[in-house]
Design a protein around this motif. Structure first.
Motif, PDB file in Angstrom:
ATOM      1  N   ASN A 222       2.781  -2.747  -1.698  1.00  0.00           N
ATOM      2  CA  ASN A 222       3.401  -2.756  -3.017  1.00  0.00           C
ATOM      3  C   ASN A 222       4.292  -3.970  -3.225  1.00  0.00           C
ATOM      4  N   ARG A 223       4.274  -4.496  -4.453  1.00  0.00           N
ATOM      5  CA  ARG A 223       5.193  -5.573  -4.827  1.00  0.00           C
ATOM      6  C   ARG A 223       6.385  -4.919  -5.506  1.00  0.00           C
ATOM      7  N   VAL A 224       7.583  -5.273  -5.058  1.00  0.00           N
ATOM      8  CA  VAL A 224       8.810  -4.648  -5.548  1.00  0.00           C
ATOM      9  C   VAL A 224       9.835  -5.709  -5.932  1.00  0.00           C
ATOM     10  N   LYS A 225      10.800  -5.295  -6.757  1.00  0.00           N
ATOM     11  CA  LYS A 225      11.911  -6.169  -7.106  1.00  0.00           C
ATOM     12  C   LYS A 225      12.929  -6.096  -5.973  1.00  0.00           C
ATOM     13  N   ASN A 226      13.440  -7.235  -5.566  1.00  0.00           N
ATOM     14  CA  ASN A 226      14.426  -7.292  -4.488  1.00  0.00           C
ATOM     15  C   ASN A 226      15.688  -6.540  -4.923  1.00  0.00           C
ATOM     16  N   PRO A 227      16.137  -5.532  -4.162  1.00  0.00           N
ATOM     17  CA  PRO A 227      17.309  -4.755  -4.577  1.00  0.00           C
ATOM     18  C   PRO A 227      18.622  -5.539  -4.514  1.00  0.00           C
ATOM     19  N   THR A 228      18.679  -6.598  -3.727  1.00  0.00           N
ATOM     20  CA  THR A 228      19.918  -7.377  -3.633  1.00  0.00           C
ATOM     21  C   THR A 228      19.919  -8.606  -4.528  1.00  0.00           C
ATOM     22  N   ASP A 229      18.747  -9.057  -4.977  1.00  0.00           N
ATOM     23  CA  ASP A 229      18.626 -10.182  -5.903  1.00  0.00           C
ATOM     24  C   ASP A 229      17.586  -9.792  -6.932  1.00  0.00           C
ATOM     25  N   THR A 230      18.009  -9.238  -8.057  1.00  0.00           N
ATOM     26  CA  THR A 230      17.079  -8.669  -9.035  1.00  0.00           C
ATOM     27  C   THR A 230      16.250  -9.715  -9.775  1.00  0.00           C
ATOM     28  N   THR A 231      16.439 -10.993  -9.471  1.00  0.00           N
ATOM     29  CA  THR A 231      15.584 -12.034 -10.047  1.00  0.00           C
ATOM     30  C   THR A 231      14.428 -12.367  -9.100  1.00  0.00           C
ATOM     31  N   ALA A 232      14.434 -11.779  -7.906  1.00  0.00           N
ATOM     32  CA  ALA A 232      13.420 -12.083  -6.891  1.00  0.00           C
ATOM     33  C   ALA A 232      12.531 -10.861  -6.640  1.00  0.00           C
ATOM     34  N   TYR A 233      11.318 -11.138  -6.175  1.00  0.00           N
ATOM     35  CA  TYR A 233      10.343 -10.100  -5.883  1.00  0.00           C
ATOM     36  C   TYR A 233       9.749 -10.362  -4.508  1.00  0.00           C
ATOM     37  N   PHE A 234       9.224  -9.303  -3.870  1.00  0.00           N
ATOM     38  CA  PHE A 234       8.488  -9.471  -2.618  1.00  0.00           C
ATOM     39  C   PHE A 234       7.460  -8.360  -2.492  1.00  0.00           C
ATOM     40  N   THR A 235       6.490  -8.578  -1.618  1.00  0.00           N
ATOM     41  CA  THR A 235       5.469  -7.573  -1.339  1.00  0.00           C
ATOM     42  C   THR A 235       5.791  -6.928  -0.005  1.00  0.00           C
ATOM     43  N   LYS A 236       5.823  -5.617   0.003  1.00  0.00           N
ATOM     44  CA  LYS A 236       6.104  -4.858   1.222  1.00  0.00           C
ATOM     45  C   LYS A 236       4.795  -4.241   1.709  1.00  0.00           C
ATOM     46  N   TYR A 237       4.392  -4.616   2.915  1.00  0.00           N
ATOM     47  CA  TYR A 237       3.152  -4.143   3.522  1.00  0.00           C
ATOM     48  C   TYR A 237       3.533  -3.224   4.673  1.00  0.00           C
ATOM     49  N   SER A 238       3.286  -1.939   4.509  1.00  0.00           N
ATOM     50  CA  SER A 238       3.654  -0.943   5.519  1.00  0.00           C
ATOM     51  C   SER A 238       2.397  -0.277   6.062  1.00  0.00           C
ATOM     52  N   ARG A 239       2.304  -0.222   7.379  1.00  0.00           N
ATOM     53  CA  ARG A 239       1.224   0.502   8.043  1.00  0.00           C
ATOM     54  C   ARG A 239       1.892   1.365   9.108  1.00  0.00           C
ATOM     55  N   ILE A 240       1.762   2.684   8.961  1.00  0.00           N
ATOM     56  CA  ILE A 240       2.544   3.621   9.757  1.00  0.00           C
ATOM     57  C   ILE A 240       1.633   4.532  10.568  1.00  0.00           C
ATOM     58  N   GLU A 241       1.981   4.704  11.844  1.00  0.00           N
ATOM     59  CA  GLU A 241       1.314   5.590  12.786  1.00  0.00           C
ATOM     60  C   GLU A 241      -0.161   5.255  12.957  1.00  0.00           C
ATOM     61  N   LYS A 242      -0.412   4.173  13.694  1.00  0.00           N
ATOM     62  CA  LYS A 242      -1.795   3.788  14.011  1.00  0.00           C
ATOM     63  C   LYS A 242      -2.439   4.915  14.791  1.00  0.00           C
ATOM     64  N   LEU A 243      -3.639   5.275  14.396  1.00  0.00           N
ATOM     65  CA  LEU A 243      -4.311   6.415  15.008  1.00  0.00           C
ATOM     66  C   LEU A 243      -4.685   6.151  16.455  1.00  0.00           C
ATOM     67  N   SER A 244      -4.929   4.872  16.811  1.00  0.00           N
ATOM     68  CA  SER A 244      -5.077   4.486  18.215  1.00  0.00           C
ATOM     69  C   SER A 244      -4.225   3.239  18.415  1.00  0.00           C
ATOM     70  N   TYR A 245      -3.340   3.264  19.414  1.00  0.00           N
ATOM     71  CA  TYR A 245      -2.370   2.197  19.609  1.00  0.00           C
ATOM     72  C   TYR A 245      -3.019   0.839  19.837  1.00  0.00           C
ATOM     73  N   LEU A 246      -2.360  -0.204  19.333  1.00  0.00           N
ATOM     74  CA  LEU A 246      -2.749  -1.572  19.628  1.00  0.00           C
ATOM     75  C   LEU A 246      -2.194  -1.909  21.002  1.00  0.00           C
TER      76      LEU A 246
END
Length: 109
Positions: free
Chosen positions: A47-71
């Motif tokens: 998801n692309r979100v507005k930076n909570p500390t600098d509301t003029t900036a944006y970033f994309t947050k890439y989250s991958r949680i609990e890999k089904l088989s560990y790397l």
């Protein structure tokens, strides 16, 4: 045994923009973006979100949680996002791993 990670991605919107899952891209777009979701993690969010500390900036947050088989390897593929070129220059300003779960503990960077 890395199983979870989050990456904060900042793009130069005059050079490139992330592609929304639906609708048109813009420098102020927030919401889900196109990228790799493999089903090899129990939760995958991009998801692309507005930076909570600098509301003029944006970033994309890439989250991958609990890999089904560990790397287990020293190096591995984390994933990708889709970007659209809008001009010439350097596209990514930064891509920072902000947290990961490895070997039984969570590390926040």
């Amino acid at each position: 045994q890395m199983s979870t990670f989050e990456v904060m991605i900042v793009e130069n919107t005059s050079v490139c923009q992330v592609l929304p899952v639906s609708g048109a891209s813009s420098s102020t777009y927030t919401g889900p973006v196109k990228g790799e979701k493999t089903g090899t993690y129990s939760t995958e969010a991009l998801n692309r979100v507005k930076n909570p500390t600098d509301t003029t900036a944006y970033f994309t947050k890439y989250s991958r949680i609990e890999k089904l088989s560990y790397l287990e390897a020293e190096k591995g593929h984390l994933g990708y996002i889709h970007l659209k070129m809008a001009g010439s220059g350097t596209c990514l300003t930064s891509a920072t791993v902000t947290s990961f779960f490895h070997g039984g503990g969570t590390a926040w960077i």
